[in-house]
Design a protein around this motif. Structure first.
Motif, PDB file in Angstrom:
ATOM      1  N   ASN A 216       0.818  -1.204   0.000  1.00 55.34           N
ATOM      2  CA  ASN A 216       0.000   0.000   0.000  1.00 55.34           C
ATOM      3  C   ASN A 216       0.854   1.257   0.000  1.00 55.34           C
ATOM      4  OD1 ASN A 216       0.918  -0.516   2.610  1.00 55.34           O
ATOM      5  ND2 ASN A 216      -0.798   0.557   3.559  1.00 55.34           N
ATOM      6  N   GLY A 220      -3.886   4.341  -5.155  1.00 56.94           N
ATOM      7  CA  GLY A 220      -4.536   3.043  -5.243  1.00 56.94           C
ATOM      8  C   GLY A 220      -5.551   2.824  -4.143  1.00 56.94           C
ATOM      9  N   SER A 221      -5.558   1.617  -3.590  1.00 56.76           N
ATOM     10  CA  SER A 221      -6.496   1.265  -2.517  1.00 56.76           C
ATOM     11  C   SER A 221      -5.769   1.422  -1.185  1.00 56.76           C
ATOM     12  CB  SER A 221      -7.000  -0.161  -2.706  1.00 56.76           C
ATOM     13  OG  SER A 221      -5.935  -1.043  -3.022  1.00 56.76           O
ATOM     14  N   GLY A 331      -3.896  -2.534   0.994  1.00 57.64           N
ATOM     15  CA  GLY A 331      -4.234  -2.521  -0.421  1.00 57.64           C
ATOM     16  C   GLY A 331      -3.050  -2.419  -1.354  1.00 57.64           C
ATOM     17  N   SER A 332      -3.315  -1.901  -2.539  1.00 62.89           N
ATOM     18  CA  SER A 332      -2.319  -1.810  -3.611  1.00 62.89           C
ATOM     19  C   SER A 332      -2.084  -0.355  -3.983  1.00 62.89           C
ATOM     20  CB  SER A 332      -2.818  -2.568  -4.852  1.00 62.89           C
ATOM     21  OG  SER A 332      -2.060  -2.245  -5.995  1.00 62.89           O
ATOM     22  N   GLY A 335      -4.124   0.416  -7.561  1.00 64.31           N
ATOM     23  CA  GLY A 335      -5.546   0.286  -7.845  1.00 64.31           C
ATOM     24  C   GLY A 335      -6.247  -0.592  -6.834  1.00 64.31           C
ATOM     25  N   ASP A 336      -7.430  -1.067  -7.191  1.00 65.37           N
ATOM     26  CA  ASP A 336      -8.220  -1.897  -6.294  1.00 65.37           C
ATOM     27  C   ASP A 336      -7.606  -3.286  -6.132  1.00 65.37           C
ATOM     28  OD1 ASP A 336      -9.966   0.183  -6.028  1.00 65.37           O
ATOM     29  OD2 ASP A 336     -11.559  -0.690  -7.260  1.00 65.37           O
ATOM     30  N   VAL A 337      -8.014  -3.931  -5.057  1.00 63.15           N
ATOM     31  CA  VAL A 337      -7.643  -5.324  -4.847  1.00 63.15           C
ATOM     32  C   VAL A 337      -8.865  -6.191  -5.087  1.00 63.15           C
ATOM     33  CG1 VAL A 337      -5.816  -4.777  -3.200  1.00 63.15           C
ATOM     34  CG2 VAL A 337      -8.143  -5.202  -2.358  1.00 63.15           C
ATOM     35  N   VAL A 485     -12.161  -6.590   1.308  1.00 61.42           N
ATOM     36  CA  VAL A 485     -11.872  -5.969   0.005  1.00 61.42           C
ATOM     37  C   VAL A 485     -12.556  -4.610  -0.107  1.00 61.42           C
ATOM     38  CG1 VAL A 485     -12.285  -6.197  -2.479  1.00 61.42           C
ATOM     39  CG2 VAL A 485     -11.420  -8.147  -1.172  1.00 61.42           C
ATOM     40  N   ASP A 486     -13.832  -4.530   0.255  1.00 57.86           N
ATOM     41  CA  ASP A 486     -14.564  -3.263   0.148  1.00 57.86           C
ATOM     42  C   ASP A 486     -13.942  -2.193   1.034  1.00 57.86           C
ATOM     43  OD1 ASP A 486     -16.301  -4.436  -1.613  1.00 57.86           O
ATOM     44  OD2 ASP A 486     -17.893  -4.793  -0.148  1.00 57.86           O
ATOM     45  N   ASN A 489     -10.622  -1.042  -0.549  1.00 57.94           N
ATOM     46  CA  ASN A 489     -10.826  -0.275  -1.784  1.00 57.94           C
ATOM     47  C   ASN A 489     -11.492   1.076  -1.531  1.00 57.94           C
ATOM     48  OD1 ASN A 489      -9.621  -2.258  -3.333  1.00 57.94           O
ATOM     49  ND2 ASN A 489     -11.554  -3.248  -3.896  1.00 57.94           N
ATOM     50  N   ARG A 490     -12.258   1.202  -0.426  1.00 60.65           N
ATOM     51  CA  ARG A 490     -12.879   2.479  -0.066  1.00 60.65           C
ATOM     52  C   ARG A 490     -11.922   3.392   0.672  1.00 60.65           C
ATOM     53  NH1 ARG A 490     -17.149  -0.815   1.860  1.00 60.65           N
ATOM     54  NH2 ARG A 490     -16.515  -0.229   3.996  1.00 60.65           N
TER      55      ARG A 490
END
Length: 495
Positions: A216, A220-221, A331-332, A335-337, A485-486, A489-490
């Motif tokens: 992270n 990204g996320s 996260g990354s 972008g999203d994971v 994940v949500d 990503n949020r």
């Protein structure tokens, strides 16, 4: 593999545990008293210390498991069992090396003729069986595996090409470059003074490792999800390795701490894991998180003092539970994971890094208050009031298809320097494990370390810090994994 009987391990809490009686020097299981018997000998009334470099300190064998790729699923169990047998052969050969020093001193060819030669023959027979099992199952075995049968003796003063502070100074003023092998009077081969470094002597931001980058960042996320699974309050220990050696008793040859899933032994099926209890506060997380225990070599006789994986294989002393175990998913940068598949298996680090080299090493040792000073191949000596830290950032790029692979590595990858995944891989939540320990600081005097702490290891790895590793099997239910994940990503911080 010829063994279908399911074995249930009994947690330490239900065993009759021997009291914390001090061991006699060299006591508890396998005694290493002769390991360096030829290093200090009396000649004509004079005590002459011979160069430790003249001796073979350990056995260095090519890691066959890391070279295997094309193994059909129906041959995986048999191949893993054969590889576990290879590990046992190395352990047996190392024990013979450690207990025949007098014979070695009198015969320069003893190690080659009596230990390494027979070991090569036994390894060759297993490699032949592995090739046959792969081909029978429809795969194509590598014809060059035979080249990996031979092993070498590693001299005591041979340096390991690690990514840490090899040129650092120890407290006793000796240069840290060599391996001053001595048993420190505690009866086992390692750790030694050169395995420790004062945290003040570690340069900030100097850790040189290709692995373990935090996934992270600012882009990204950016969210996190923390799961609280305790610090093994249930005393669940064993020396199995469900990922690398399923179905094999004592497949790790060292003892693991377990948090999360409470049905962790070599014979646990995915169904067993899914139906097990968990130590995690969120009962939807039945994942298994495990790592080799740390021990304080203070003479304490632990429950496994005479057992395989414990004292019988050189892992002695008081087991140290972490004061805190932080398990966080991040996260990354790019972008999203996406969700991890259920029962995804990840091994990070390499339990055989001392002999394998540092290609898969993923060790990070530090002290609280000194987190900018990370070291790979030394144990830190922390000032009073500072905790010893073990930090691991797992691989976070998944091939999108497999929950495991033949060498238990190829289905996962680390992020690249820009935070992206290699081509063909996609980002999943990255597990970061931070373990904090309250450990009395060892003292290093006259080239010896007193009351050292060390990670449990395969016997031939000599308790080197670079062999630290960590394991994970995802057993989160679907709703919880989607929540992880949500949240990530949020950009939120959840638990």
């Amino acid at each position: 593999m010829g063994r279908n009987t399911r074995k249930r391990r009994t947690p330490l809490a239900t065993k009759i545990v021997a009291g914390a009686a001090a061991l006699a020097v060299g006591g508890g299981g396998l005694v290493w008293a002769n390991f360096y018997a030829s290093a200090h000998e009396d000649h004509g009334g004079h005590n002459r210390t011979r160069s430790a470099g003249a001796q073979v300190a350990t056995i260095d064998c090519p890691d066959v498991g890391q070279k295997i790729r094309d193994v059909p699923d129906r041959a995986r169990g048999e191949v893993d069992g054969e590889l576990a047998t290879m590990d046992s052969q190395i352990t047996d050969a190392y024990q013979r090396l450690a207990t025949t020093r007098r014979a070695q001193a009198g015969d320069s060819q003893f190690v080659q003729n009596s230990i390494l030669g027979p070991l090569k023959d036994r390894r060759k027979a297993i490699i032949d069986r592995i090739q046959l099992e792969i081909n029978r199952a429809g795969g194509r075995a590598d014809d060059n595996l035979d080249e990996l049968a031979g092993c070498q003796g590693r001299p005591a003063d041979q340096q390991q090409d690690g990514g840490g502070q090899d040129d650092g100074q120890n407290d006793d003023g000796q240069n840290g470059g060599g391996q001053n092998q001595d048993d420190n009077g505690n009866g086992v081969a390692g750790p030694v003074a050169d395995d420790f470094i004062d945290i003040n002597d570690v340069q900030p931001n100097s850790r040189n490792s290709r692995n373990g980058l935090a996934a992270n960042g600012d882009g990204g996320s950016t969210g996190t999800f923390t799961t609280d699974c305790g610090v093994n309050e249930n005393n669940l220990f064993n020396s199995d390795n469900l990922i690398a050696a399923p179905g094999v008793d004592n497949g790790a040859h060292h003892t693991h701490d377990y948090v999360g899933n409470q049905d962790n032994d070599a014979f646990s099926s995915d169904e067993d894991l899914a139906n097990a209890d968990t130590s995690c506060q969120n009962q939807g997380d039945k994942s298994t998180y495990y790592w080799p225990v740390l021990r304080l070599q203070d003479g304490t006789q632990e429950f496994d003092a005479n057992d395989q994986g414990g004292g019988a294989e050189g892992n002695i002393g008081k087991i140290l539970k972490p004061a805190q175990a932080e398990l966080k998913f991040v996260g990354s940068q790019q972008g999203d994971v996406v969700a991890m598949p259920k029962f995804l298996r990840i091994i990070t680090g390499d339990a055989k890094s001392f002999t394998n080299g540092d290609a898969n090493a993923n060790t990070s040792w530090s002290c609280s208050g000194f987190e900018d000073r990370q070291v790979t191949d030394k144990y830190p000596l922390c000032p009073e009031g500072s905790q010893v830290l073990r930090t691991t950032n797992f691989q976070s790029c998944w091939d999108g298809q497999n929950i495991d692979s033949a060498n238990h590595r190829d289905h996962m990858a680390f992020v690249q320097e820009d935070g992206s995944c290699p081509e063909g891989f996609q980002a999943v939540p990255q597990l970061q494990v931070r373990l904090a320990y309250d450990i009395p600081t060892p003292t290093v005097e006259n080239g010896q370390v007193q009351n050292p702490y060390a990670v449990d290891s395969f016997p031939e790895q000599l308790h080197k810090p670079i062999t630290d590793h960590n394991d994970f099997i995802n057993v989160m239910d679907e709703d919880l994994m989607n929540e992880v994940v949500d949240c990530i990503n949020r950009g939120e911080d959840c638990q």
